[in-house]
Design a protein around this motif. Structure first.
Motif, mmCIF file in Angstrom:
data_model
loop_
_atom_site.group_PDB
_atom_site.id
_atom_site.type_symbol
_atom_site.label_atom_id
_atom_site.label_comp_id
_atom_site.label_asym_id
_atom_site.label_seq_id
_atom_site.Cartn_x
_atom_site.Cartn_y
_atom_site.Cartn_z
ATOM 1 N N ARG A 68 -12.333 6.836 -9.706
ATOM 2 C CA ARG A 68 -13.414 7.079 -10.655
ATOM 3 C C ARG A 68 -14.685 7.492 -9.917
ATOM 4 N NH1 ARG A 68 -14.433 3.383 -15.819
ATOM 5 N NH2 ARG A 68 -16.128 4.892 -15.777
ATOM 6 N N PHE A 69 -14.962 6.859 -8.798
ATOM 7 C CA PHE A 69 -16.145 7.219 -8.009
ATOM 8 C C PHE A 69 -16.053 8.672 -7.542
ATOM 9 C CE2 PHE A 69 -17.847 7.690 -3.676
ATOM 10 C CZ PHE A 69 -19.193 7.473 -3.914
ATOM 11 N N LEU A 70 -14.893 9.069 -7.005
ATOM 12 C CA LEU A 70 -14.716 10.445 -6.541
ATOM 13 C C LEU A 70 -14.774 11.426 -7.712
ATOM 14 C CD1 LEU A 70 -11.840 9.913 -3.954
ATOM 15 C CD2 LEU A 70 -14.273 10.201 -3.484
ATOM 16 N N HIS A 129 0.802 -1.217 0.000
ATOM 17 C CA HIS A 129 0.000 0.000 0.000
ATOM 18 C C HIS A 129 0.840 1.275 0.000
ATOM 19 C CE1 HIS A 129 -3.783 -2.161 0.713
ATOM 20 N NE2 HIS A 129 -3.094 -2.930 1.556
ATOM 21 N N ARG A 130 2.168 1.148 -0.128
ATOM 22 C CA ARG A 130 3.008 2.331 0.028
ATOM 23 C C ARG A 130 2.746 3.370 -1.052
ATOM 24 N NH1 ARG A 130 8.570 -0.920 0.608
ATOM 25 N NH2 ARG A 130 7.517 -2.011 -1.100
ATOM 26 N N ALA A 131 2.765 2.977 -2.316
ATOM 27 C CA ALA A 131 2.527 3.945 -3.391
ATOM 28 C C ALA A 131 1.117 4.513 -3.308
ATOM 29 C CB ALA A 131 2.761 3.289 -4.750
ATOM 30 N N ARG A 132 0.152 3.672 -2.994
ATOM 31 C CA ARG A 132 -1.232 4.137 -2.897
ATOM 32 C C ARG A 132 -1.384 5.149 -1.767
ATOM 33 N NH1 ARG A 132 -6.665 0.324 -2.651
ATOM 34 N NH2 ARG A 132 -8.153 2.015 -2.292
ATOM 35 N N ARG A 133 -0.739 4.899 -0.631
ATOM 36 C CA ARG A 133 -0.822 5.851 0.479
ATOM 37 C C ARG A 133 -0.190 7.185 0.091
ATOM 38 N NH1 ARG A 133 -1.447 3.836 5.799
ATOM 39 N NH2 ARG A 133 -1.185 6.033 6.373
ATOM 40 N N ALA A 154 -2.429 5.508 -10.530
ATOM 41 C CA ALA A 154 -3.199 4.539 -9.750
ATOM 42 C C ALA A 154 -3.077 3.154 -10.363
ATOM 43 C CB ALA A 154 -4.662 4.966 -9.689
ATOM 44 N N GLU A 155 -3.023 2.149 -9.508
ATOM 45 C CA GLU A 155 -2.901 0.777 -9.989
ATOM 46 C C GLU A 155 -3.848 -0.110 -9.200
ATOM 47 O OE1 GLU A 155 1.117 -0.417 -9.358
ATOM 48 O OE2 GLU A 155 1.084 0.047 -7.218
ATOM 49 N N GLY A 156 -4.279 -1.153 -9.837
ATOM 50 C CA GLY A 156 -5.198 -2.066 -9.177
ATOM 51 C C GLY A 156 -6.636 -1.620 -9.348
ATOM 52 N N ALA A 157 -7.509 -2.600 -9.545
ATOM 53 C CA ALA A 157 -8.912 -2.285 -9.825
ATOM 54 C C ALA A 157 -9.562 -1.504 -8.696
ATOM 55 C CB ALA A 157 -9.689 -3.584 -10.088
ATOM 56 N N GLU A 158 -9.235 -1.830 -7.459
ATOM 57 C CA GLU A 158 -9.897 -1.165 -6.321
ATOM 58 C C GLU A 158 -9.536 0.320 -6.262
ATOM 59 O OE1 GLU A 158 -10.143 -1.429 -1.437
ATOM 60 O OE2 GLU A 158 -8.904 -2.836 -2.561
ATOM 61 N N GLU A 159 -8.253 0.643 -6.403
ATOM 62 C CA GLU A 159 -7.848 2.045 -6.333
ATOM 63 C C GLU A 159 -8.413 2.841 -7.511
ATOM 64 O OE1 GLU A 159 -3.862 4.886 -5.893
ATOM 65 O OE2 GLU A 159 -3.650 2.791 -6.538
#
Length: 319
Positions: A236-238, A150-154, A226-231
């Motif tokens: 996209r939602f925001l 989660h480092r890059a995502r954080r 962003a990477e990964g379907a969840e992120e």
């Protein structure tokens, strides 16, 4: 207010850094984590610092040592020493998202080296002593075994949060969300080419790249995407929510402009009879702003100083 006083009301980022005794990278970090609050600058969107903000920081207890300590960053080895745990456990906690990096650099081996705020590490240790010894909770172990990192995502979340808080309106907020989406995802999320052009024009700059080799720039670009379907789904939602608000806010403005005194009902509607009568024109409630020509397929465009691109094989991360 007299002109000389207006000129002294705020200062450039460079002047603020010099007066606070901070090196360029220290000041960049101070702005990013909002230790130094900035305000919008001239039309080119360069930000500035209020004179009162500079004086507030200089008058704080312990300045400048206390400020430098709040800006102190460290890699995983120094962080593990601070937490009194092994480097491997420290890295596992970071990958699991227990604490997030505030910055990073790319070393000569094209490895991303994450950096953490010492102050945040101390807060983590104080509030989560159970994670510093013994077996990690089952949920964390399962995520790590599945390859969670989660480092890059954080880091991306921290930067996007900063840009949305600084945004002047919902279009700028939407541009911050869109900036971490690649071209294909953005085209699917925002089919209107004019809107995509508007978002690109308002995109924030995630990183200031200084004298970086092309290979290093490639790694930096990957970290910003962003990477990964969840992120991707989350941004996209925001983005959808901010765009909906931005479009709705422009409808009343367009309606007010149409009712300005001195303007006839057909003013500005020239061309065919259908255009003059309003036939075929979109209703204001569904009209979308157009801020440039539609985007055309082609090579990936550069966002700010970095090109948005898919992660490349062979890029490693450390810390």
């Amino acid at each position: 207010m007299p002109a000389p006083l207006r000129e002294r009301a705020d200062v450039s980022l460079r002047t603020a850094a010099r007066e606070l005794g901070l090196r360029p990278r220290e000041f960049e970090l101070a702005v990013q984590i909002e230790e130094v609050r900035t305000v919008p600058g001239p039309a080119d969107r360069t930000r500035r610092v209020h004179r009162k903000e500079v004086e507030r920081i200089k008058a704080a207890p312990g300045f400048p040592g206390a400020l430098r300590e709040r800006l102190r960053v460290m890699g995983v080895r120094e962080a593990s020493a601070l937490l009194d745990i092994s480097p491997s456990r420290c890295a596992r906690l970071a990958r699991a998202g227990c604490f997030g990096p505030v910055s990073f650099y790319v070393n000569r081996y094209r490895t991303v080296v994450w950096l953490y705020l010492a102050e945040e590490l101390r807060d983590f240790a104080e509030n989560n002593p159970q994670l510093l010894a013994g077996r990690l909770p089952a949920g964390l172990r399962a995520g790590l075994e599945a390859g969670a990192d989660h480092r890059a995502r954080r880091w991306r979340g921290r930067r996007v949060g900063q840009f949305t808080r600084q945004a002047a309106d919902h279009w700028e907020r939407a541009a911050a969300r869109a900036s971490v989406l690649d071209d294909a995802v953005l085209a699917a999320a925002v089919p209107d080419g004019g809107e995509r052009a508007r978002l690109r024009a308002l995109r924030p700059c995630f990183l200031e790249v200084r004298n970086a080799a092309e290979a290093t720039r490639d790694v930096l670009e990957d970290v910003c995407l962003a990477e990964g379907a969840e992120e991707i789904r989350w941004y996209r939602f925001l983005l959808d929510a901010d765009l909906e608000t931005a479009r709705a806010a422009e409808v009343p403005a367009a309606a007010c402009a149409a009712r300005e005194p001195g303007r006839g009902p057909a003013e500005g509607r020239t061309g065919s009879s259908g255009a003059a009568s309003g036939e075929g024109r979109p209703h204001p409630a569904t009209a979308r702003p157009v801020a440039g020509p539609p985007a055309t397929p082609g090579p990936r465009r550069r966002w700010s100083l970095l090109r948005r691109c898919r992660p490349r094989p062979g890029v490693r991360t450390a810390g």
